[in-house]
Structure formats: C-alpha cells, structure tokens
Design an enzyme around this catalytic site. Structure first.
Site, PDB file in Angstrom:
ATOM      1  N   GLU A  63       0.835  -1.206   0.000  1.00 26.54           N
ATOM      2  CA  GLU A  63       0.000   0.000   0.000  1.00 26.54           C
ATOM      3  C   GLU A  63       0.870   1.257   0.000  1.00 26.54           C
ATOM      4  O   GLU A  63       0.532   2.246  -0.650  1.00 26.54           O
ATOM      5  CB  GLU A  63      -0.940   0.001   1.208  1.00 26.54           C
ATOM      6  CG  GLU A  63      -1.972   1.107   1.189  1.00 26.54           C
ATOM      7  CD  GLU A  63      -2.986   0.983   0.065  1.00 26.54           C
ATOM      8  OE1 GLU A  63      -3.020   1.890  -0.789  1.00 26.54           O
ATOM      9  OE2 GLU A  63      -3.734  -0.003   0.043  1.00 26.54           O
ATOM     10  N   GLU A  70       1.222   6.567  -6.909  1.00 28.70           N
ATOM     11  CA  GLU A  70       0.130   7.493  -7.234  1.00 28.70           C
ATOM     12  C   GLU A  70       0.589   8.943  -7.128  1.00 28.70           C
ATOM     13  O   GLU A  70       0.275   9.765  -7.997  1.00 28.70           O
ATOM     14  CB  GLU A  70      -1.062   7.251  -6.303  1.00 28.70           C
ATOM     15  CG  GLU A  70      -1.855   6.013  -6.646  1.00 28.70           C
ATOM     16  CD  GLU A  70      -3.045   5.807  -5.731  1.00 28.70           C
ATOM     17  OE1 GLU A  70      -3.244   6.603  -4.789  1.00 28.70           O
ATOM     18  OE2 GLU A  70      -3.790   4.843  -5.966  1.00 28.70           O
TER      19      GLU A  70
END
Length: 119
Positions: A63, A70
């Site tokens: 994650e 991102e």
C-alpha cells in the site's frame, strides 16, 4: 553515520505522512491493530505471529508503494493519461492481491480458533 540517521528520519517522515494522510493506509493500520489484538486474545503461536507479521508487512508495504506511485504519477502529469491509469490500476491491484491472500491466511489461522469458542 549522519547520512544513516538522515535516511531513517526521512523513512519515518514518510511513514508518518502515509499513516496520517492515506485513507487506505489508515484502514490497514486499524485492521493491523484488530488482528494483533486477536492474536493476543487467541494466544497464537510464534509461527502464527511470524505469518501474521509477514502478511501485515506485505499489505502495508505494498500500500505504501501504491501511494508513492500514485503521488509520483500525479506529479508527472495531472491530466488523465492512459499509461498513468494503467500504472495506478496495476499498483492498486497488487495491493488488492496481497489483501486477498492475507485475508485467506487470516481465516486459515483464526477461523478454527473462533469456531472452537463458538461450538
């Protein structure tokens, strides 16, 4: 030695940033707290603890990589781009894959203990 301390400081700053501002990171952190509490409640073995810790590291680490990718993609091009979409989607699916495997492992470890209490 000074650069080593700086490296640790940067890493902890990144961890702080991630857990404070990333919604999914926060969710994973709270699930980790619940799983840890369950581990203590059910007195899981050392081997089971190692498996749980590896799952936690795998999911949260993935994650974190997804979050970093991102942010990097957003910095490179704020406009929608098909290749950036693919990169983000694949990174998100890597997290999902790790979560699915971790949930299966968690069920394999905890379900028999839960059933023993219920039955």
């Amino acid at each position: 030695m000074n650069s080593l301390f700086k490296a640790f400081r940067y890493a902890f700053a990144g961890m702080h940033q991630f857990f404070k501002y990333d919604r999914n990171g926060n969710i994973h952190l709270w699930i980790t707290v619940l799983v840890t509490a369950a581990g203590f409640y059910f007195s899981i073995s050392l081997t089971e603890w190692c498996i749980i810790l590896l799952c936690v590291a795998m999911v949260i680490g993935m994650e974190m990589m997804n979050h970093a990718l991102e942010k990097l993609c957003d910095a490179v091009d704020s406009q929608p781009h098909p290749l950036i979409k693919i990169a983000k989607d694949v990174a998100a699916s890597a997290v999902l894959w790790c979560v699915i495997i971790a949930v299966i492992i968690g069920l394999m470890l905890f379900l028999p203990k839960i059933c023993k209490i219920i039955l």
